[in-house]
Design a protein around this motif. Sequence first.
Motif, PDB file in Angstrom:
ATOM      1  N   MET A 437       3.694 -31.937  19.678  1.00  0.00           N
ATOM      2  CA  MET A 437       3.692 -32.535  20.961  1.00  0.00           C
ATOM      3  C   MET A 437       2.234 -33.076  21.216  1.00  0.00           C
ATOM      4  N   LEU A 438       1.076 -32.013  20.914  1.00  0.00           N
ATOM      5  CA  LEU A 438       0.000 -32.504  21.172  1.00  0.00           C
ATOM      6  C   LEU A 438      -0.456 -33.625  20.212  1.00  0.00           C
ATOM      7  N   THR A 439       0.216 -33.474  19.125  1.00  0.00           N
ATOM      8  CA  THR A 439      -0.266 -35.003  18.073  1.00  0.00           C
ATOM      9  C   THR A 439       0.284 -35.996  18.731  1.00  0.00           C
ATOM     10  N   VAL A 440       1.378 -36.430  19.272  1.00  0.00           N
ATOM     11  CA  VAL A 440       2.043 -37.171  19.794  1.00  0.00           C
ATOM     12  C   VAL A 440       1.104 -37.833  21.118  1.00  0.00           C
ATOM     13  N   TYR A 441       0.583 -36.746  21.953  1.00  0.00           N
ATOM     14  CA  TYR A 441      -0.235 -37.145  22.985  1.00  0.00           C
ATOM     15  C   TYR A 441      -1.491 -37.932  22.608  1.00  0.00           C
TER      16      TYR A 441
END
Length: 512
Positions: A437-441
């Motif tokens: 999720m943090l990577t997508v952000y």
Amino acid sequence: MFTFALFNTSSTFMISFLIALVLLVAGYFIYGRLVERVFEPDDRPTPAVAKADGVDFLVLPGWKIFMIQFLNIAGTGPIFGAIMGAKFGPVSYLWIVFGCIFAGAVHDYLSGMLSMRHGGANLPELIGHYLGKTTKQVMLYFSIFLLMMVGVVFVYSPAEIMSDIWTPQWATDLFGPNAFWIGLIFIYYVIATMMPIDKIIGKIYPLFAFSLIFMALALLASLLFKHPVLPEVWDGLGNLGAKELGFTDPIFPCLFITIACGAISGFHATQSPLMARCVKSEHQGRRIFYGAMITEGIVALIWATIAMYFFYAEPTPGYQLMQQAQATGIHTSAPSVVNIVCNEWLGVAGGILALLGVVAAPITSGDTAFRSCRLIVADVLHFEQHSIRRRLMICIPMFAAAIGLLVWQMANPEGFKTVWGWFGWSNQTLAVFTLWMLTVYLVRHRKPFIITLIPALFMTTVCSTFLFVSDQALSLPLTVGYALGAVVLAVSLVWFFVWYRREKNNPKPANP
């Protein structure tokens, strides 16, 4: 593979430990600052200011938030996990240091800050925003189940310890062993879960957090005074416990599941939103979220070193020095190590601190787990939480389900082992979803996504491989499990770069 012959000739005075300690502190100031620059905190109003409700959203002093965050994410995790992981030998130092700096602290900081940017959103809500509605639904039930397991596994062990100290006879006669303390702990859970965060949690958690930190520092001073000769990283990175303790679990993936809270833990991402709702300024984030994780890594490092003294010190392992009057074998259980070391090294004060560590800390982790669970369910059902009646509508069925799981655990001889084993795997799997999720952000906001992509790929491989080789799951041969783990890694990498090529052509979204 480490050997005693090598150990006797080349090992020195805790050099690996001291280097690891310096690296953790340096990681906060250097890599933590880099991650902060990637996120770019600013002066926008935080949820504690913009959504203040006097219950869950309210401004607390920065030092108090740090202490609460540290205790929320720690509990007994950096103690028990580090002790069990230290059985592998000095390779555990590498995972604590590099896992904490480059994975765990990044995971905690960015998930806490992103929650703040989204109005104090809970983890499933954040995952849904960045990974889609289907993933949100999966992670919603996954998070609730994990938090319920946290509450349950952190009830039974402190209740059992307190029952050994004292239990009224009438309670034992009426309800059986442990039931008295289990009941008291659940009563506390209900009160702490429903009360405004500054009434109980804000007042007593800093005291318990201070006790954990003080205990770790006191034991560090004892270590420096004793200056034992311990195995060093350069003596070998094989599984030392396989030879000396009969501890045959493979380092990969078991070490990375065993030491969770001291390196990276998905449970932390469910706790960070609690404090994200109490922070006055985004500029406090690195000290609170990244700093609390580094502090936990230091505690884990100290306990891993103590455990290696207990298991491997030269010329005589610590357990022999402390139990010369007993003609028994090696006592390698984590609670035994905590109690023996604290009492022998720190005397009466150590016994009290050990009691706080093995009793109060898991209880406090349990009640914040239930609080997080209540807030997640409330967000899903769109239940405001200002009124006690609405809080009770969630708490009553939630605690009823938890008691049911606890009753099953107590009735099943392998219940605790089963729940704890699946909790460990679920914990790290939750970290996998959070890191993706943090990577997508970071990708969508044109920020350096490599800081979360590498940990996401690594933990994806760890959790999938554990599922393949663990006795609790498929129990495949190691060679087969490793091959399948490599396939999962390759598929994850291909999936990401296919998605990334499409995403590069999309317009950059507005803040956050």
